[in-house]
Design an enzyme around this catalytic site. Structure first.
Site, PDB file in Angstrom:
ATOM      1  N   ALA A  46       2.669   4.611  -2.689  1.00 48.81           N
ATOM      2  CA  ALA A  46       2.530   4.041  -4.502  1.00 48.81           C
ATOM      3  C   ALA A  46       1.807   2.917  -4.803  1.00 48.81           C
ATOM      4  CB  ALA A  46       4.214   2.987  -4.568  1.00 48.81           C
TER       5      ALA A  46
ATOM      6  N   GLY B 267       0.609  -0.911   0.184  1.00 52.26           N
ATOM      7  CA  GLY B 267       0.434   0.072  -0.006  1.00 52.26           C
ATOM      8  C   GLY B 267       1.102   0.940   0.080  1.00 52.26           C
TER       9      GLY B 267
ATOM     10  N   LEU C  90       9.771   2.895  -4.458  1.00 56.31           N
ATOM     11  CA  LEU C  90      11.141   2.451  -4.205  1.00 56.31           C
ATOM     12  C   LEU C  90      11.004   0.665  -4.571  1.00 56.31           C
ATOM     13  CD1 LEU C  90      10.049   3.953  -0.027  1.00 56.31           C
ATOM     14  CD2 LEU C  90      11.920   4.835  -2.042  1.00 56.31           C
TER      15      LEU C  90
ATOM     16  N   ILE D 244       3.116  -4.037   8.459  1.00 55.14           N
ATOM     17  CA  ILE D 244       4.350  -3.591   7.765  1.00 55.14           C
ATOM     18  C   ILE D 244       3.999  -2.122   7.938  1.00 55.14           C
ATOM     19  CG2 ILE D 244       5.922  -3.424   6.014  1.00 55.14           C
ATOM     20  CD1 ILE D 244       4.794  -6.556   5.437  1.00 55.14           C
TER      21      ILE D 244
ATOM     22  N   ILE E 220       7.027  10.900  -5.657  1.00 56.52           N
ATOM     23  CA  ILE E 220       5.553  10.719  -5.774  1.00 56.52           C
ATOM     24  C   ILE E 220       5.374  11.113  -7.427  1.00 56.52           C
ATOM     25  CG2 ILE E 220       3.043  12.228  -5.649  1.00 56.52           C
ATOM     26  CD1 ILE E 220       3.454  12.218  -2.914  1.00 56.52           C
TER      27      ILE E 220
ATOM     28  N   LYS F  29       3.121  24.597  -1.916  1.00 58.63           N
ATOM     29  CA  LYS F  29       4.552  25.028  -2.092  1.00 58.63           C
ATOM     30  C   LYS F  29       5.027  25.269  -3.424  1.00 58.63           C
ATOM     31  CE  LYS F  29       8.708  21.965  -3.308  1.00 58.63           C
ATOM     32  NZ  LYS F  29       9.108  20.276  -3.087  1.00 58.63           N
TER      33      LYS F  29
ATOM     34  N   ALA G 119       6.895  15.870  -0.377  1.00 59.95           N
ATOM     35  CA  ALA G 119       6.960  17.135  -0.753  1.00 59.95           C
ATOM     36  C   ALA G 119       6.865  16.744  -1.681  1.00 59.95           C
ATOM     37  CB  ALA G 119       7.588  18.229  -0.774  1.00 59.95           C
TER      38      ALA G 119
END
Length: 511
Positions: free
Chosen positions: A17, A14, A337, A45, A350, A81, A53
């Protein structure tokens, strides 16, 4: 004549990603013959999410999902941002902003910054930040939406992104995805089932012996890379030569200090520290090289440089910069990742998930899993990682710092070939090149090269066609217009309250 369409998609993991993929795919792949989408994750986990950001491309993803921006900001406790402030990167005491959007106004058919360089030659020492509405507004703590319908306003040049709580973001997307038909299965994967001949993944077995079968698998299992790395044994391409930081320690703290719509990166003796101000707290982290600083020293340095009080125990992360040699192998695609890691210096994590989802939709397979589409997906994704890597290396390489072994390492490091060419072209003539629609624009390369102290020896000859007085007058006028526009903008806090996207005051964690 054609192969069968994919009817079962399984997302393993989950977090950011996994739920981005679930929400995006279920939104686009809708209809009576849409594939089923199952997401497998375990509450036992934890996820890496320590505060995120983003960059402006996330606006497109939000539109794809049909999100209401005010609801999104409120539910994720987000702030806006306008760029990233880099502190002490060139030298201690120096700072600059890498803003979103553009600088000034292009004139005589060439980029504005050549006239800025001409002005510096004439004695105008104004920094580049003064010509960017995003940099000026960010530094002033102001925000307003871009005004694309008013091309004469500097606000038409504004671009923005978000800073949000990663855990809240995942929960927000989970709710959307489940409303769109995604089925979540709770459980820890203990075995990956594969076809004996092809090696294709056929299912994942959970701790309670349930078997989740599928045809297309998305590996969102984080650094563990259960499917792509472990089951399919796809090798990892190590980039630690160019990006030696391999550790991070993260901790949130209470609200204190400045509340600007900017992410801040402060250079440290063996890496850098991030500061991400959200509506309810500040996210902080220290990315460092374990070859140049131990964990205790890195943690102490972070804790000594927080604006507020720590809200949790420090979270320690280990990683290696680089990516899997193949992002899509057989019927498995790695996202986030699980497929690679680049330190979050320019907030690209992201975006890499988002762009891979878009690329998957562009090359969405049948059950034949055509090799040409897979090769194209892999080539485009690898190119994107490479482009971002070179942009990150620029920050380290173009620095005057030599106050530690870490910074001296970069002074003697030969940059990657493409980066070396870009630096030399800018240094010799002030020209900025952007290859093959790469992620970072000319304005971004300009911001960092100029901010990191690379001094061009000349500029585009067309910039000399204006007489000296007119050049200086135009530069002054642009600064005045930008400053006036910023003076009319509300503070970010007022804007959030005005739009109904501010969180309740009771949720703000303060000293």
């Amino acid at each position: 004549m054609s192969a069968q369409p994919v009817s079962k998609i399984v997302i393993v993991g989950g977090g950011t990603a996994g739920w981005m993929a679930a929400a995006g795919l279920s939104r686009v792949l809708a209809g009576p013959r849409a594939p089923t989408i199952t997401l497998v994750e375990s509450e036992a986990i934890g996820t890496v999410g320590v505060g995120e950001a983003t960059i402006p491309q996330i606006i497109g993803f939000n539109k794809l999902l049909g999100l209401d921006e005010n609801e999104f900001v409120r539910e994720t406790h987000a702030t806006y941002k306008l760029g990233i402030e880099f502190v002490d990167w060139l030298r201690p005491g120096h700072s600059y902003i890498h803003p979103f959007g553009t600088y000034g106004l292009d004139m005589l058919g060439i980029e504005f910054h050549h006239f800025w360089l001409r002005g510096r030659e004439l004695g105008d020492a104004t920094e580049l930040d003064a010509y960017s509405i995003a940099a000026a507004a960010g530094a002033a703590g102001k925000f307003y939406w871009p005004q694309s319908n008013n091309p004469k306003s500097p606000l038409s040049k504004l671009a923005y992104a978000f800073q949000f709580d990663a855990s809240r973001y995942a929960r927000f997307l989970r709710k959307r995805a489940e409303q769109q038909g995604v089925v979540r299965e709770e459980g820890k994967v203990v075995e990956v089932m594969q076809d004996a001949e092809s090696g294709f993944v056929t299912g994942v077995r959970l701790e309670d012996n349930r078997l989740i079968e599928g045809e297309l698998f998305l590996d969102c299992s984080g650094f563990r890379s259960l499917l792509l790395g472990q089951a399919l044994d796809v090798p990892f391409e190590d980039w630690s030569k160019w990006l030696p930081c391999d550790r991070a320690v993260a901790v949130p703290c209470t609200l204190a200090g400045e509340h600007q719509p900017l992410t801040r990166s402060t250079a440290r003796p063996a890496g850098w520290q991030w500061r991400i101000p959200l509506q309810h707290r500040i996210g902080n982290g220290h990315v460092y090289s374990s070859a140049h600083m131990d964990q205790e020293a890195a943690t102490d340095l972070l804790l000594a440089n927080l604006d507020g009080d720590p809200l949790a125990e420090p979270n320690h992360l280990r990683f290696t910069a680089g990516h899997r040699e193949r992002f899509w192998d057989r019927n498995v695609i790695g996202l986030g990742l699980a497929s690679g890691f680049l330190e979050p210096l320019e907030s690209t994590a992201i975006h890499l998930v988002q762009s891979s989802i878009a690329r998957l939709l562009a090359y969405f397979p049948t059950t034949a899993f055509g090799g040409a589409e897979i090769d194209r997906f892999n080539a485009e994704t690898a190119r994107e990682y490479l482009d971002i890597r070179d942009f990150l290396v620029l920050h380290y390489k173009a620095s005057e710092r030599d106050d530690s072994e870490f910074w001296r390492y970069f002074r003697h490091l030969d940059p990657p070939e493409g980066l070396a060419e870009k630096i030399e072209l800018f240094r010799s003539s002030g020209r900025v090149i952007r290859e093959h629609e790469e992620l970072f624009t000319e304005a971004s390369w300009l911001a960092v090269m100029a901010g990191q102290g690379i001094e061009p020896q000349s500029y585009h000859p067309v910039a000399a066609l204006l007489d000296d007085a007119e050049t200086l007058q135009r530069l002054d006028h642009i600064r005045q217009v930008v400053a006036h526009a910023v003076s009319q903008m509300p503070t970010q806090d007022h804007f959030l309250a005005q739009q109904g996207s501010a969180i309740d005051a009771s949720e703000r964690l303060t000293r």
